[in-house]
Scaffold this motif. Structure first.
Motif, mmCIF file in Angstrom:
data_model
loop_
_atom_site.group_PDB
_atom_site.id
_atom_site.type_symbol
_atom_site.label_atom_id
_atom_site.label_comp_id
_atom_site.label_asym_id
_atom_site.label_seq_id
_atom_site.Cartn_x
_atom_site.Cartn_y
_atom_site.Cartn_z
ATOM 1 N N SER A 22 0.805 -1.220 0.000
ATOM 2 C CA SER A 22 0.000 0.000 0.000
ATOM 3 C C SER A 22 0.839 1.272 0.000
ATOM 4 O O SER A 22 0.306 2.376 -0.110
ATOM 5 C CB SER A 22 -0.932 0.005 1.213
ATOM 6 O OG SER A 22 -0.177 -0.026 2.418
ATOM 7 N N VAL B 27 -6.722 3.597 -1.046
ATOM 8 C CA VAL B 27 -8.066 3.041 -1.210
ATOM 9 C C VAL B 27 -8.329 2.061 -0.074
ATOM 10 O O VAL B 27 -7.404 1.631 0.613
ATOM 11 C CB VAL B 27 -8.225 2.311 -2.569
ATOM 12 C CG1 VAL B 27 -8.027 3.274 -3.724
ATOM 13 C CG2 VAL B 27 -7.254 1.140 -2.674
ATOM 14 N N LYS B 28 -9.582 1.686 0.097
ATOM 15 C CA LYS B 28 -9.943 0.678 1.097
ATOM 16 C C LYS B 28 -9.860 -0.691 0.447
ATOM 17 O O LYS B 28 -10.635 -1.013 -0.455
ATOM 18 C CB LYS B 28 -11.350 0.922 1.640
ATOM 19 C CG LYS B 28 -11.771 -0.106 2.691
ATOM 20 C CD LYS B 28 -13.115 0.212 3.285
ATOM 21 C CE LYS B 28 -13.580 -0.894 4.241
ATOM 22 N NZ LYS B 28 -12.618 -1.153 5.320
ATOM 23 N N ALA B 29 -8.910 -1.502 0.889
ATOM 24 C CA ALA B 29 -8.705 -2.822 0.294
ATOM 25 C C ALA B 29 -9.753 -3.810 0.800
ATOM 26 O O ALA B 29 -9.989 -3.932 1.999
ATOM 27 C CB ALA B 29 -7.317 -3.335 0.620
ATOM 28 N N VAL B 30 -10.365 -4.515 -0.142
ATOM 29 C CA VAL B 30 -11.323 -5.571 0.177
ATOM 30 C C VAL B 30 -10.668 -6.940 0.028
ATOM 31 O O VAL B 30 -10.895 -7.844 0.820
ATOM 32 C CB VAL B 30 -12.560 -5.470 -0.744
ATOM 33 C CG1 VAL B 30 -13.502 -6.647 -0.503
ATOM 34 C CG2 VAL B 30 -13.286 -4.149 -0.517
ATOM 35 N N SER C 234 -4.769 -0.524 -7.629
ATOM 36 C CA SER C 234 -5.656 0.050 -6.609
ATOM 37 C C SER C 234 -7.109 -0.307 -6.874
ATOM 38 O O SER C 234 -7.917 -0.414 -5.937
ATOM 39 C CB SER C 234 -5.491 1.573 -6.548
ATOM 40 O OG SER C 234 -6.133 2.224 -7.634
ATOM 41 N N GLN D 145 -9.993 -3.370 -4.583
ATOM 42 C CA GLN D 145 -11.320 -2.937 -4.134
ATOM 43 C C GLN D 145 -12.419 -3.935 -4.526
ATOM 44 O O GLN D 145 -13.583 -3.738 -4.188
ATOM 45 C CB GLN D 145 -11.644 -1.564 -4.719
ATOM 46 C CG GLN D 145 -10.722 -0.464 -4.213
ATOM 47 C CD GLN D 145 -11.047 0.888 -4.808
ATOM 48 O OE1 GLN D 145 -12.088 1.493 -4.518
ATOM 49 N NE2 GLN D 145 -10.154 1.381 -5.659
ATOM 50 N N SER E 30 -11.587 -9.166 -10.460
ATOM 51 C CA SER E 30 -11.364 -7.798 -9.984
ATOM 52 C C SER E 30 -10.340 -7.024 -10.809
ATOM 53 O O SER E 30 -10.103 -5.834 -10.561
ATOM 54 C CB SER E 30 -10.909 -7.827 -8.516
ATOM 55 O OG SER E 30 -9.649 -8.460 -8.392
#
Length: 322
Positions: free
Chosen positions: A241, A260-263, A299, A303, A310
């Motif tokens: 990150s 970003v918010k990692a899923v 990135s 997500q 993805s």
């Protein structure tokens, strides 16, 4: 990373770059993802929250990332004579990838991977190599005429290093730029490095290969120097990150990652390499510009859930960069 600083004037440049021709020698795995609240402790049994299967493998992911980012992409690999193998070939073909150099093994099944994914988006992966480990040098040599017409040849360590060395020798014979992703970490053939134009490890893999822990830019510079001594003139170290460090014969620097918010971090590194190859010039003269594109693509991958599902398209990367 500031979009204004890094991207405002780069989207036009990305749009102007002609499609690269990329061949990936690599693995084909059917990925089974198990979602868990946290990673199990030794001897512990946990219930999974969800289970899903999708096409994957480091090689396949990198090829799909390159193809979706606009590169003309070919694949060299091996599958078993089973439904999983046919599924993997069809999955690549659905992204317009040339699969004519994928061989069917009559005795060993298609590779597979089992991914434990926790609520924080981190993963642990178990891999069964299967037919990926049966790729032979003669099968690579049979593809020489096609390799000769490429801009880049990419490989990793989920297939035999002997096949990788043969492929890189063929590539260098014809002036094709070689990219090595030394993952998963393994003891590496010194000769393979001498045929590598660009090596792309993460910080752990880089430290394993050089013996120099990656902690800051100075240590990354030291890693680059060590790789040069080992025969590789150009290096990119991905640092999750935080971003990516690069060192070529002409320049070095660090490109920050997008926040970003990692899923799900599965295939983030593979997306980075595939997307990079779609934009990078064979002489690496635009490496920082290509790195920004690769970081944006990666990135977007983290997500979404799953490896291949993805991986973003070129248009999605451009849209996210506006």
């Amino acid at each position: 990373m500031s979009k204004t600083f890094y991207e405002r004037n780069l989207v036009k440049e990305w749009n102007l770059i002609m499609a690269n021709k990329v061949t990936v020698l690599g693995s084909l795995n059917v990925d089974t993802t198990l979602r868990v609240p946290r990673m199990p402790l030794p001897g512990e049994t946990l219930s999974t929250e969800n289970k899903s299967s999708a096409a994957g493998g480091k090689g396949a992911n990198q090829a799909v990332a390159a193809a979706r980012a606009g590169a003309e992409t070919r694949f060299i690999g091996k599958v078993g004579n089973d439904d999983a193998g046919r599924f993997m070939v069809e999955s690549l073909q659905n992204d317009g990838i040339d699969t004519s150099a994928i061989v069917t093994d009559q005795t060993v099944g298609t590779g597979s991977a089992f991914i434990l994914l926790d609520e924080a988006g981190q993963n642990s992966i178990l891999v069964y190599g299967g037919s990926n480990q049966q790729i032979e040098e003669k099968e690579v040599l049979a593809d020489e005429d096609d390799i000769a017409n490429e801009d880049f040849l990419i490989t990793q360590f989920e297939t035999p290093q002997a096949a990788a060395l043969t492929a890189f020798k063929v590539a260098k014979k014809h002036g094709v730029t070689t990219i090595l992703n030394p993952a998963p970490a393994a003891e590496i053939s010194p000769e393979l490095l001498t045929y590598t134009d660009l090596v792309v490890p993460n910080e752990t893999e880089s430290a394993d290969l050089t013996g120099i822990e990656v902690t800051d830019v100075a240590s990354m510079d030291a890693n680059a120097k060590k790789f040069r001594e080992m025969g590789v003139k150009n290096l990119i170290i991905t640092v999750g990150s935080k971003g990516a460090y690069y060192a070529t014969e002409k320049a070095s620097g660090f490109v920050p990652a997008f926040k970003v918010k990692a899923v799900d971090t599965t295939a983030a590194g593979d997306t980075f390499i595939g997307a990079l190859s779609s934009q990078l010039k064979p002489d690496l003269s635009n490496i920082e510009t290509a790195l920004v594109f690769a970081q944006r693509a990666s990135s977007l991958t983290v997500q979404g859930l799953g490896a291949m599902p993805s991986i973003p398209t070129y248009d999605q990367v451009i849209e996210a960069s506006k």
